[in-house]
Design a protein around this motif. Sequence first.
Motif, PDB file in Angstrom:
ATOM      1  N   LEU A   1       3.313   2.155   6.075  1.00 28.87           N
ATOM      2  CA  LEU A   1       3.636   2.030   4.651  1.00 28.87           C
ATOM      3  C   LEU A   1       3.029   3.163   3.831  1.00 28.87           C
ATOM      4  O   LEU A   1       3.676   3.710   2.932  1.00 28.87           O
ATOM      5  N   ILE A   2       1.779   3.521   4.152  1.00 34.43           N
ATOM      6  CA  ILE A   2       1.117   4.621   3.428  1.00 34.43           C
ATOM      7  C   ILE A   2       1.916   5.917   3.593  1.00 34.43           C
ATOM      8  O   ILE A   2       1.961   6.750   2.696  1.00 34.43           O
TER       9      ILE A   2
ATOM     10  N   ALA B   1      -3.025  -5.748  11.318  1.00 35.22           N
ATOM     11  CA  ALA B   1      -2.268  -5.282  10.141  1.00 35.22           C
ATOM     12  C   ALA B   1      -2.359  -3.778   9.937  1.00 35.22           C
ATOM     13  O   ALA B   1      -1.641  -3.223   9.095  1.00 35.22           O
TER      14      ALA B   1
ATOM     15  N   VAL C   1       1.948 -14.302   8.435  1.00 37.37           N
ATOM     16  CA  VAL C   1       1.915 -12.933   8.983  1.00 37.37           C
ATOM     17  C   VAL C   1       0.534 -12.296   8.799  1.00 37.37           C
ATOM     18  O   VAL C   1      -0.077 -12.429   7.733  1.00 37.37           O
ATOM     19  N   PRO C   2       0.039 -11.587   9.830  1.00 40.25           N
ATOM     20  CA  PRO C   2      -1.278 -10.948   9.696  1.00 40.25           C
ATOM     21  C   PRO C   2      -1.281  -9.806   8.681  1.00 40.25           C
ATOM     22  O   PRO C   2      -2.341  -9.396   8.212  1.00 40.25           O
ATOM     23  N   THR C   3      -0.085  -9.312   8.332  1.00 36.30           N
ATOM     24  CA  THR C   3       0.000  -8.224   7.351  1.00 36.30           C
ATOM     25  C   THR C   3      -0.125  -8.731   5.908  1.00 36.30           C
ATOM     26  O   THR C   3      -0.030  -7.937   4.967  1.00 36.30           O
TER      27      THR C   3
ATOM     28  N   GLY D   1      -7.563  -7.512   0.234  1.00 33.52           N
ATOM     29  CA  GLY D   1      -7.352  -8.486   1.309  1.00 33.52           C
ATOM     30  C   GLY D   1      -8.185  -8.216   2.556  1.00 33.52           C
ATOM     31  O   GLY D   1      -8.533  -9.143   3.292  1.00 33.52           O
TER      32      GLY D   1
ATOM     33  N   LYS E   1      -5.769   3.529  -4.297  1.00 37.95           N
ATOM     34  CA  LYS E   1      -5.382   2.112  -4.269  1.00 37.95           C
ATOM     35  C   LYS E   1      -6.445   1.346  -3.493  1.00 37.95           C
ATOM     36  O   LYS E   1      -6.879   1.806  -2.438  1.00 37.95           O
TER      37      LYS E   1
ATOM     38  N   ILE F   1      -2.719  -9.342   4.449  1.00 31.46           N
ATOM     39  CA  ILE F   1      -3.866  -8.669   3.807  1.00 31.46           C
ATOM     40  C   ILE F   1      -3.467  -7.355   3.145  1.00 31.46           C
ATOM     41  O   ILE F   1      -4.246  -6.788   2.380  1.00 31.46           O
ATOM     42  N   LEU F   2      -2.260  -6.865   3.437  1.00 31.73           N
ATOM     43  CA  LEU F   2      -1.818  -5.609   2.819  1.00 31.73           C
ATOM     44  C   LEU F   2      -1.325  -5.819   1.389  1.00 31.73           C
ATOM     45  O   LEU F   2      -1.158  -4.863   0.642  1.00 31.73           O
TER      46      LEU F   2
ATOM     47  N   LEU G   1      -7.380  -2.264  -1.412  1.00 35.26           N
ATOM     48  CA  LEU G   1      -6.730  -3.347  -0.674  1.00 35.26           C
ATOM     49  C   LEU G   1      -7.729  -4.487  -0.496  1.00 35.26           C
ATOM     50  O   LEU G   1      -8.389  -4.603   0.547  1.00 35.26           O
TER      51      LEU G   1
ATOM     52  N   GLU H   1      -1.827  -2.014 -10.295  1.00 32.03           N
ATOM     53  CA  GLU H   1      -2.494  -1.070 -11.198  1.00 32.03           C
ATOM     54  C   GLU H   1      -1.944  -1.219 -12.617  1.00 32.03           C
ATOM     55  O   GLU H   1      -2.699  -1.189 -13.597  1.00 32.03           O
TER      56      GLU H   1
ATOM     57  N   PRO I   1       0.792  -1.234   0.000  1.00 33.26           N
ATOM     58  CA  PRO I   1       0.000   0.000   0.000  1.00 33.26           C
ATOM     59  C   PRO I   1       0.827   1.288   0.000  1.00 33.26           C
ATOM     60  O   PRO I   1       0.247   2.366   0.111  1.00 33.26           O
ATOM     61  N   ALA I   2       2.157   1.189  -0.117  1.00 30.65           N
ATOM     62  CA  ALA I   2       2.992   2.399  -0.095  1.00 30.65           C
ATOM     63  C   ALA I   2       2.776   3.212  -1.370  1.00 30.65           C
ATOM     64  O   ALA I   2       2.354   2.666  -2.393  1.00 30.65           O
ATOM     65  N   PRO I   3       3.068   4.530  -1.290  1.00 34.65           N
ATOM     66  CA  PRO I   3       2.780   5.393  -2.440  1.00 34.65           C
ATOM     67  C   PRO I   3       3.399   4.903  -3.752  1.00 34.65           C
ATOM     68  O   PRO I   3       2.795   5.026  -4.812  1.00 34.65           O
ATOM     69  N   ARG I   4       4.609   4.326  -3.687  1.00 37.07           N
ATOM     70  CA  ARG I   4       5.288   3.889  -4.911  1.00 37.07           C
ATOM     71  C   ARG I   4       4.887   2.474  -5.341  1.00 37.07           C
ATOM     72  O   ARG I   4       5.377   1.996  -6.361  1.00 37.07           O
ATOM     73  N   ASP I   5       4.043   1.790  -4.604  1.00 37.54           N
ATOM     74  CA  ASP I   5       3.630   0.426  -4.972  1.00 37.54           C
ATOM     75  C   ASP I   5       2.496   0.470  -5.992  1.00 37.54           C
ATOM     76  O   ASP I   5       1.346   0.766  -5.639  1.00 37.54           O
ATOM     77  N   ILE I   6       2.816   0.189  -7.255  1.00 34.99           N
ATOM     78  CA  ILE I   6       1.792   0.317  -8.289  1.00 34.99           C
ATOM     79  C   ILE I   6       1.728  -0.884  -9.247  1.00 34.99           C
ATOM     80  O   ILE I   6       1.082  -0.804 -10.299  1.00 34.99           O
TER      81      ILE I   6
ATOM     82  N   ARG J   1      -1.556  -6.498  -2.387  1.00 30.70           N
ATOM     83  CA  ARG J   1      -2.613  -6.262  -3.355  1.00 30.70           C
ATOM     84  C   ARG J   1      -2.383  -7.094  -4.618  1.00 30.70           C
ATOM     85  O   ARG J   1      -2.996  -6.844  -5.652  1.00 30.70           O
TER      86      ARG J   1
ATOM     87  N   ARG K   1      -2.868 -14.497  -0.721  1.00 34.22           N
ATOM     88  CA  ARG K   1      -3.040 -13.803   0.566  1.00 34.22           C
ATOM     89  C   ARG K   1      -3.427 -14.787   1.671  1.00 34.22           C
ATOM     90  O   ARG K   1      -2.955 -14.689   2.799  1.00 34.22           O
TER      91      ARG K   1
END
Lengths: 191, 191, 191
Positions: free
Chosen positions: B165-166, B158, A120-122, B107, B103, A124-125, B105, A95, A87-92, A127, A113
């Motif tokens: 990350l955002i 999460a 890891v519970p993360t 998950g 974006k 779900i982050l 998500l 898309e 979900p970071a700004p540069r993660d595309i 995409r 996922r």
Amino acid sequence: MSNGPEEEKRGGSIRIGILTVSDRASRGEYADEGGPAVHDYLREVLCVSWEPEIQIVSDEVDCVAAAIEDMSGHGCCLIITTGGTGPAPRDITPEATERVCSKMLPGFGELMRQVSLQYVPTAILSRQTAGVCGGALVVNLPGRPKSICECLDAVFPAIPYCIDLIHTGSITPPYLETDPIRMKSFRPKGK
Amino acid sequence: MSNGPEEEKRGGSIRIGILTVSDRASRGEYADEGGPAVHDYLREVLCVSWEPEIQIVSDEVDCVAAAIEDMSGHGCCLIITTGGTGPAPRDITPEATERVCSKMLPGFGELMRQVSLQYVPTAILSRQTAGVCGGALVVNLPGRPKSICECLDAVFPAIPYCIDLIHTGSITPPYLETDPIRMKSFRPKGK
Amino acid sequence: MSNGPEEEKRGGSIRIGILTVSDRASRGEYADEGGPAVHDYLREVLCVSWEPEIQIVSDEVDCVAAAIEDMSGHGCCLIITTGGTGPAPRDITPEATERVCSKMLPGFGELMRQVSLQYVPTAILSRQTAGVCGGALVVNLPGRPKSICECLDAVFPAIPYCIDLIHTGSITPPYLETDPIRMKSFRPKGK
């Protein structure tokens, strides 16, 4: 990686794209770990002759989309991306994948996922998704080698048959086969 | 809700939007139960100082979209909506969320439905999703307090790392922390 | 298929669309198996009087979209499609569904894929989804009779209540009921 009798019979040569999506790796500031992990994995599970097409691009939608279309245009039947799925700004990466794919396959992301959630519970982050671009199945993977293996173990059994389906009607479809000791891929009977 | 040393070190103040989407609650015909349930939940699990921004809007795409954008514009790092996620004609929260998010998500929705399926087979009717709007993670929840807790228990571990990350590259990112006795949130080591 | 007292009380007549999507079946080159399997299933689980509307169309987005809209326009409250959900070039049922639906219900596809994964790893290749078109719930199913039953067993318990919700505010909503010995459908208490 020997030319098995199955492959000769079917005819189509097999080309697979491995696309690392990372600003730092593309600038050489950082050794790419994702791409080599995908390459090693494919070498281990595939028992047909195949050729890799390797690229490293920055986290820009236009660059990732162009690289996927290039690889598909060069005859890759499978394109595996690594990185840029969070979900970071540069993660595309998702898309860019969606932009160039005519069909999306949400089941890949759902299963990857779900499997990662065991660790890891993360999870779900992530995409990550999959889709069809021309004659290629495009699958997004995360960047970390450990997660790459977990995700590929989950979805790879369905990949050879998916590529058969994408090439329905083709005269010389690529025919992927996995080493049954390492990975049992699945094709419905009578197909 | 004390100012822990961690929070002082990191700097960013924490603002969280709680958005109830309900025609009847917005007209005052009905006491909002979803918003207070979210508020109570956050008070219970968060162990950093934070400030809520509370709104109740009707089930109109424009109203919900504008409220999410307002909250994001006011610096909320997390916006939790409640209500409007079903298949009824007036249920439009997911559409409004998708309209304002750069974006998505998937998950979050997948996991929340999976968890709710343990209780009711109608969990598949929930269309709840999550996404990123500016610097905010937006998470849709159902309207019933019991389902709200089930869903937040599933995805909250999460959320703090997702907000990190955002805000990648931000100088004073908001740093959420949960009370480990009530809820263990997860950040990968070395991050 | 008797007129139960419940149905008389509620008033709305029940019409259900069964749409087979298959080039070969539409040209009569191949006996449609999916449509009859859906029909048999509905006859078995429903204990209210209902009328089917049956169509077979080719794998063309325009044809599938038009057929769904027709059935919705004729008062169908439920439209079940079979076929055209895979990754092959002619598989376009999900795209046609998405084109005519005002709301998508991702939970149906997620659950159906999860259930099918218990049988075959290629379940992730199915792109089946569900959505709302006018007053109708549209559900995509695969083409194989065995998979049809597995998928319907998984999602049918949520379908009667979903149709109630889609018809919120309607004077004579269709009221589906299932034979509790064969299939327990679920409506939340007090609804």
